[in-house]
Design a protein around this motif. Structure first.
Motif, PDB file in Angstrom:
ATOM      1  N   GLU A   8       0.850  -1.184   0.000  1.00 38.53           N
ATOM      2  CA  GLU A   8       0.000   0.000   0.000  1.00 38.53           C
ATOM      3  C   GLU A   8       0.888   1.238   0.000  1.00 38.53           C
ATOM      4  OE1 GLU A   8      -2.133  -0.348   3.660  1.00 38.53           O
ATOM      5  OE2 GLU A   8      -2.537  -2.459   3.284  1.00 38.53           O
ATOM      6  N   VAL A  27      -5.446   4.789  -0.555  1.00 32.17           N
ATOM      7  CA  VAL A  27      -4.138   4.141  -0.669  1.00 32.17           C
ATOM      8  C   VAL A  27      -4.060   3.471  -2.033  1.00 32.17           C
ATOM      9  CG1 VAL A  27      -3.745   3.781   1.793  1.00 32.17           C
ATOM     10  CG2 VAL A  27      -4.910   2.035   0.491  1.00 32.17           C
ATOM     11  N   ILE A  47      -2.892   0.496  -4.218  1.00 28.16           N
ATOM     12  CA  ILE A  47      -2.538  -0.915  -4.095  1.00 28.16           C
ATOM     13  C   ILE A  47      -1.527  -1.233  -5.190  1.00 28.16           C
ATOM     14  CG2 ILE A  47      -3.402  -3.286  -4.160  1.00 28.16           C
ATOM     15  CD1 ILE A  47      -4.354  -1.623  -1.743  1.00 28.16           C
ATOM     16  N   GLN A  61      -8.432   3.457   2.745  1.00 26.72           N
ATOM     17  CA  GLN A  61      -7.535   2.807   3.709  1.00 26.72           C
ATOM     18  C   GLN A  61      -8.276   1.840   4.624  1.00 26.72           C
ATOM     19  OE1 GLN A  61      -5.681   5.616   6.318  1.00 26.72           O
ATOM     20  NE2 GLN A  61      -4.171   4.164   7.040  1.00 26.72           N
TER      21      GLN A  61
END
Length: 102
Positions: free
Chosen positions: A22, A47, A49, A99
């Motif tokens: 992340e 975030v 990935i 998140q």
């Protein structure tokens, strides 16, 4: 934007085997993606990935920009910012999650 954790890397597009990495979007880059790429709204913090290698690359670009802003010339800082923006422009926005969806 999705609530499901994608199984592909936002940066390179390859399938992630094992646990994904992340990359936390700094508020500056979140605003950039919202303005330039129409990144959707997140209740908490988005975030990115990604696979471990791409996370390392994104961290390196971000750290380089911080160093250039602190110690480099304006031209060097602009070049580092352009490189990071180029990377951000290539991200798959479907691989950015909230998140707390993780």
């Amino acid at each position: 934007m999705t609530d499901d954790v994608p199984d592909t890397c936002a940066s390179c597009g390859k399938e992630i085997s094992g646990r994904p990495s992340e990359w936390n979007l700094d508020p500056e880059w979140r605003m950039y993606l919202e303005e330039e790429r129409d990144l959707g709204w997140f209740a908490n913090a988005p975030v990115v990935i990604c696979c471990p290698g791409c996370k390392d690359d994104l961290d390196r670009f971000e750290n380089s920009l911080s160093e250039q802003r602190a110690y480099g010339t304006d031209a060097d800082a602009e070049a580092a910012e352009a490189k990071l923006q180029e990377e951000l422009d290539g991200l798959d926005l479907d691989c950015i999650v909230d998140q707390f969806a993780l």
